[in-house]
Design a protein around this motif. Sequence first.
Motif, PDB file in Angstrom:
ATOM      1  N   GLY A  89       0.823  -1.207   0.000  1.00 46.29           N
ATOM      2  CA  GLY A  89       0.000   0.000   0.000  1.00 46.29           C
ATOM      3  C   GLY A  89       0.856   1.255   0.000  1.00 46.29           C
ATOM      4  O   GLY A  89       0.619   2.194  -0.770  1.00 46.29           O
ATOM      5  N   ALA A  90       1.875   1.253   0.858  1.00 45.69           N
ATOM      6  CA  ALA A  90       2.707   2.443   0.977  1.00 45.69           C
ATOM      7  C   ALA A  90       3.454   2.728  -0.314  1.00 45.69           C
ATOM      8  O   ALA A  90       3.472   3.864  -0.797  1.00 45.69           O
ATOM      9  CB  ALA A  90       3.691   2.265   2.127  1.00 45.69           C
ATOM     10  N   TYR A  91       4.076   1.709  -0.881  1.00 47.32           N
ATOM     11  CA  TYR A  91       4.921   1.970  -2.040  1.00 47.32           C
ATOM     12  C   TYR A  91       4.138   2.280  -3.295  1.00 47.32           C
ATOM     13  O   TYR A  91       4.593   3.058  -4.138  1.00 47.32           O
ATOM     14  CB  TYR A  91       5.911   0.807  -2.247  1.00 47.32           C
ATOM     15  N   VAL A  92       2.966   1.672  -3.444  1.00 48.77           N
ATOM     16  CA  VAL A  92       2.134   2.043  -4.591  1.00 48.77           C
ATOM     17  C   VAL A  92       1.697   3.500  -4.446  1.00 48.77           C
ATOM     18  O   VAL A  92       1.699   4.270  -5.414  1.00 48.77           O
ATOM     19  CB  VAL A  92       0.929   1.091  -4.720  1.00 48.77           C
ATOM     20  N   ALA A  93       1.344   3.886  -3.212  1.00 48.35           N
ATOM     21  CA  ALA A  93       0.953   5.278  -2.994  1.00 48.35           C
ATOM     22  C   ALA A  93       2.112   6.216  -3.302  1.00 48.35           C
ATOM     23  O   ALA A  93       1.936   7.273  -3.910  1.00 48.35           O
ATOM     24  CB  ALA A  93       0.487   5.459  -1.548  1.00 48.35           C
ATOM     25  N   VAL A  94       3.303   5.823  -2.867  1.00 50.57           N
ATOM     26  CA  VAL A  94       4.476   6.653  -3.128  1.00 50.57           C
ATOM     27  C   VAL A  94       4.735   6.754  -4.624  1.00 50.57           C
ATOM     28  O   VAL A  94       5.005   7.829  -5.155  1.00 50.57           O
ATOM     29  CB  VAL A  94       5.706   6.062  -2.413  1.00 50.57           C
ATOM     30  N   ALA A  95       4.660   5.608  -5.294  1.00 52.34           N
ATOM     31  CA  ALA A  95       4.890   5.612  -6.738  1.00 52.34           C
ATOM     32  C   ALA A  95       3.887   6.521  -7.434  1.00 52.34           C
ATOM     33  O   ALA A  95       4.237   7.266  -8.356  1.00 52.34           O
ATOM     34  CB  ALA A  95       4.800   4.192  -7.275  1.00 52.34           C
ATOM     35  N   ALA A  96       2.646   6.467  -6.996  1.00 51.98           N
ATOM     36  CA  ALA A  96       1.619   7.324  -7.580  1.00 51.98           C
ATOM     37  C   ALA A  96       1.950   8.794  -7.339  1.00 51.98           C
ATOM     38  O   ALA A  96       1.787   9.645  -8.213  1.00 51.98           O
ATOM     39  CB  ALA A  96       0.250   6.984  -6.986  1.00 51.98           C
ATOM     40  N   ARG A  97       2.428   9.062  -6.124  1.00 50.39           N
ATOM     41  CA  ARG A  97       2.777  10.438  -5.804  1.00 50.39           C
ATOM     42  C   ARG A  97       3.928  10.921  -6.661  1.00 50.39           C
ATOM     43  O   ARG A  97       3.927  12.044  -7.166  1.00 50.39           O
ATOM     44  CB  ARG A  97       3.137  10.552  -4.319  1.00 50.39           C
ATOM     45  N   GLU A  98       4.935  10.039  -6.830  1.00 53.64           N
ATOM     46  CA  GLU A  98       6.082  10.394  -7.661  1.00 53.64           C
ATOM     47  C   GLU A  98       5.651  10.655  -9.093  1.00 53.64           C
ATOM     48  O   GLU A  98       6.228  11.466  -9.805  1.00 53.64           O
ATOM     49  CB  GLU A  98       7.110   9.255  -7.642  1.00 53.64           C
ATOM     50  N   ALA A  99       4.622   9.907  -9.512  1.00 55.63           N
ATOM     51  CA  ALA A  99       4.145  10.079 -10.885  1.00 55.63           C
ATOM     52  C   ALA A  99       3.243  11.283 -11.020  1.00 55.63           C
ATOM     53  O   ALA A  99       2.753  11.580 -12.113  1.00 55.63           O
ATOM     54  CB  ALA A  99       3.413   8.804 -11.329  1.00 55.63           C
ATOM     55  N   GLY A 100       2.995  11.946  -9.905  1.00 57.20           N
ATOM     56  CA  GLY A 100       2.201  13.164  -9.977  1.00 57.20           C
ATOM     57  C   GLY A 100       0.703  12.943  -9.920  1.00 57.20           C
ATOM     58  O   GLY A 100      -0.075  13.865 -10.167  1.00 57.20           O
ATOM     59  N   LEU A 101       0.300  11.718  -9.584  1.00 52.19           N
ATOM     60  CA  LEU A 101      -1.136  11.452  -9.530  1.00 52.19           C
ATOM     61  C   LEU A 101      -1.747  12.086  -8.283  1.00 52.19           C
ATOM     62  O   LEU A 101      -1.077  12.237  -7.274  1.00 52.19           O
ATOM     63  CB  LEU A 101      -1.380   9.938  -9.508  1.00 52.19           C
ATOM     64  N   VAL A 103      -3.850  12.557  -4.811  1.00 51.90           N
ATOM     65  CA  VAL A 103      -3.764  11.729  -3.608  1.00 51.90           C
ATOM     66  C   VAL A 103      -4.807  10.624  -3.611  1.00 51.90           C
ATOM     67  O   VAL A 103      -4.509   9.458  -3.354  1.00 51.90           O
ATOM     68  CB  VAL A 103      -3.912  12.608  -2.352  1.00 51.90           C
ATOM     69  N   TRP A 104      -6.039  10.971  -3.912  1.00 56.16           N
ATOM     70  CA  TRP A 104      -7.113   9.982  -3.801  1.00 56.16           C
ATOM     71  C   TRP A 104      -6.893   8.835  -4.778  1.00 56.16           C
ATOM     72  O   TRP A 104      -7.162   7.675  -4.470  1.00 56.16           O
ATOM     73  CB  TRP A 104      -8.477  10.633  -4.022  1.00 56.16           C
ATOM     74  N   LEU A 105      -6.364   9.165  -5.961  1.00 57.13           N
ATOM     75  CA  LEU A 105      -6.123   8.119  -6.950  1.00 57.13           C
ATOM     76  C   LEU A 105      -5.012   7.192  -6.485  1.00 57.13           C
ATOM     77  O   LEU A 105      -5.083   5.969  -6.632  1.00 57.13           O
ATOM     78  CB  LEU A 105      -5.761   8.744  -8.297  1.00 57.13           C
ATOM     79  N   GLY A 106      -3.986   7.804  -5.911  1.00 55.97           N
ATOM     80  CA  GLY A 106      -2.893   7.004  -5.381  1.00 55.97           C
ATOM     81  C   GLY A 106      -3.383   6.011  -4.344  1.00 55.97           C
ATOM     82  O   GLY A 106      -3.008   4.839  -4.345  1.00 55.97           O
TER      83      GLY A 106
END
Lengths: 356, 291
Positions: A89-101, A103-106
């Motif tokens: 959960g944490a790393y997918v969220a981080v990856a999403a954040r890094e990709a600029g997505l 917050v809710w989508l992450g």
Amino acid sequence: MSTVIELVEPTGNVSSPAPRAARMGGATAGAGILALAAVTTYVTVFVTGTYAYLYNVTLLAAMGAIALNLLMGTAGQMSLGNAAFLAVGAYVAVAAREAGLPVWLGICLAVVAAAAVGALAAMPALRLRGLYMALATLSVHFIVLYAADSYQRSKVGVSGFVSTPYFTERGLNGGQRAWSWTLFVILSLLVIAAARLMRGRTGRAWRMIRDNEEAAPILGIPVLRYKLLVFVLSSAVIGLQGALTVFFTGTVTVENFTIALAIQYLAMVIIGGLDSILGAVIGAAFVSVLPTLVPELLEHVTGEGMRQDGPAIAQIVYGLLLAYFVVAARDGIAGLLRRLRRRADVGRRWRTTEVV
Amino acid sequence: MGQLVVSIVGGLLLGGMYALIGLGLVQAFRSTGTFNFAHGQLMLIPAFMFAGWTSSGAMPVGIAIAAALLLSAVGAVAMFVVVLRPTIGLPHFVGFAATLGVSIALQGAMQLWFGSAPRRFELPLIPDGRMEVLGVGVSKEAVVLALGANAVALVVALVMRYSDGGIRIRAAGQDALLASQGGINVRRVYLYSWALAGTLAALAGLVYGSTNVFDTSSTSVALVAAPAIVLGGLDSLEGAAVGGVVIGLIQGFTASYIGGDAVTVVTYALLLLVLLVYPAGLFGKTSMRRV
């Protein structure tokens, strides 16, 4: 016909604490949420600083504890994979954040990813029981962490991902308050959902699988489907907790996701009481607060500054309690409370009949 | 060629250690039906104590070694009597969770007592320096300890198989009721099993401590014994020894040819594979129910 490999077990499978836990109806869940609302109001109004932070940590932990309780307490599936699902959960969220997505989508992606990994982790469960199952989840833990570590290394290195936590723009206390209410809402929804599941047909099926897996199909319970369901649901929730934690603390690093962390959640669930939402919450609160509480107590007693030893001493305490409760009192603190309440009821009844 | 030799030496060193731990674990497993998660602490605590005793020169090394072994033996027996014996007869998960609790508590205690500083020590009588094996330079210590650990494991396995005491221990482990009716004091045998498990763990710890820098997080090394004994068969002594050596070699080769980071994941991926494909392991028997 399916082949099941297991050790020759004595009677029963995992624990079977008081079935009365099943009777936690909508009324009790509602009372629990009201109590939680009251506590949250108190905390957001009167409490600041470290303790407000600690409260939010507890709320987050409660999510994972409830999920693990469903998996271990209700469905009887032993799992050491808690840290792994948090990491997913944490790393997918981080990856999403890094990709600029956004917050809710992450967070949504994180939940889906964790659920997917949970489904994969359920595969061994369909053939293995008890100790073998636990060892399989141990493997999953290390495999997931390797993936997370590789990802982290390729992006940022050993220090991990650092960024500002969400809600920081509201200031230190405002941020914590915002988090308290957000987490309260999420936790309440979780409690309602978990209570309904545990109370209904799904819960009964899970308990049947826990108590007597061979007989379950005879009663028409599709064991595979229910095992898959409990793994997917619990890992989704744990993944949600992991994702939320990323935005709560802002930092993520692989070192935090250890087996010790998984055992911590195990301790929460067992000390609090298996197969009980209240137990999960009590356990989560207890284990989360302990590292801070213990040095405080020690300071009062010995006057020494043992603050940095807090986590180590807390570990000793809940480790021993875990061992004690799992052997001697598997319905945990929640069970103890239940028994005390019943004794009070009985006392009242006797008194009434004596008046002739 | 060089890499091959280094892999084998390193692998045998690890393998000997895992074999020692695994032998103890299997024996403990037979007596309680649970995998002892706290073995890592049983292994490292004597290493820490030994380092402490010998660094100040306060204790002669021979006595320090004996004390370390004794410490673990006593600790293991205490763990069995206080925590695990009450779980016999209960579902296996209870004992396992109990050992999880004990391991976590011991880990916390280790953190308190020993802190985070890494240690290492030198065992006496082990030659220093390098030597040539097949034209490749390797550390003498590694070779000696590798051979030594494997030799001890082999001796233990043989003793268990052929000596009177060993047969009793194995009998008690396989079927306690029949064994006791055959005149074996099962309760005492269980105590010996755990004392043996502790002693072997301490031995492995001493081997580890003299060839590696260790700190309180090194307890996870003993966890690798899990894939080893599952590979060998959870209830088989020979399996534990063989499984330990095999896993050790696999780790040695992985470290050399792929890289140190991959070692853990390869080991546990192998565990998962074994669990899925052949959980009984190479030598074990397990109950299989067709439903």
